[in-house]
Design a protein around this motif. Structure first.
Motif, mmCIF file in Angstrom:
data_model
loop_
_atom_site.group_PDB
_atom_site.id
_atom_site.type_symbol
_atom_site.label_atom_id
_atom_site.label_comp_id
_atom_site.label_asym_id
_atom_site.label_seq_id
_atom_site.Cartn_x
_atom_site.Cartn_y
_atom_site.Cartn_z
ATOM 1 N N CYS A 63 0.830 -1.203 0.000
ATOM 2 C CA CYS A 63 0.000 0.000 0.000
ATOM 3 C C CYS A 63 0.867 1.256 0.000
ATOM 4 N N ASP A 103 -6.885 4.674 -5.298
ATOM 5 C CA ASP A 103 -7.800 5.328 -4.364
ATOM 6 C C ASP A 103 -8.618 4.353 -3.523
ATOM 7 N N MET A 104 -7.941 3.363 -2.964
ATOM 8 C CA MET A 104 -8.581 2.477 -1.995
ATOM 9 C C MET A 104 -8.646 3.219 -0.656
ATOM 10 N N PRO A 105 -9.628 2.912 0.194
ATOM 11 C CA PRO A 105 -9.670 3.566 1.506
ATOM 12 C C PRO A 105 -8.372 3.315 2.279
ATOM 13 N N GLY A 106 -7.684 4.384 2.638
ATOM 14 C CA GLY A 106 -6.441 4.298 3.386
ATOM 15 C C GLY A 106 -5.197 4.205 2.519
#
Length: 122
Positions: A63, A103-106
Motif C-alpha cells: 500500500c 484510491d482504496m480507503p487508506g
C-alpha cells in the motif's frame, strides 16, 4: 619495524573491543522477514507431477499511504503473501493473481495478491 607494526595493529584493534551495535530490528523481526524464503512459488504446470495439499487461501498486499512515498510494488505484495503462507505452515504457494487498485480507503495505490498456501511433498 615489524614488531612496531604488529604492536600498532594490536592497539588499534583493542580500541574497538568495547564497541557496541544497537539496532531497531529484533531477532524475531529478522526471522519473520526471511521466512518468506521458505515458501516456493509454483505454477499450475509445476504442480502437475507433485503431491501437495492445499492449506487455504491467502492474500498479501502493498500500500502507498502518502503521496511522497513510492508506489507499491507487486514484489512486496508477493513477499507479504509468502510470509502469510509460511505462517500457515506452507512450503509452497500457487499465486492466483495480483491486482492494482487506485484510491482504496487508506491507500493512494494498492496491490493485492491472492493465492493458495500449499504443503508440497519434497
Amino acid at each position: 619495524m615489524r614488531t612496531l607494526s604488529l604492536t600498532f595493529i594490536a592497539l588499534t584493534l583493542s580500541g574497538c573491543a568495547n564497541w557496541g551495535f544497537d539496532s531497531n530490528v529484533s531477532p524475531a523481526g529478522v526471522k519473520d522477514y526471511y521466512k518468506a524464503g521458505s515458501v516456493t512459488l509454483y505454477s499450475r504446470e509445476q504442480l502437475a507431477d507433485k503431491n501437495y495439499v492445499t492449506l487455504g487461501s491467502v492474500e498479501g498486499e502493498a500500500c502507498q499511504l502518502e503521496a511522497n512515498e513510492p508506489p507499491p510494488k507487486e514484489a512486496d505484495a508477493r513477499n507479504h503473501i509468502r510470509r502469510r503462507a509460511a505462517d500457515m505452515g506452507a512450503n509452497g504457494l500457487l499465486l492466483d493473481n495480483c491486482m492494482h487498485f487506485d484510491d482504496m480507503p487508506g491507500c493512494i495505490e494498492h496491490v493485492l495478491c491472492s493465492g493458495q498456501a500449499l504443503s508440497v511433498a519434497e
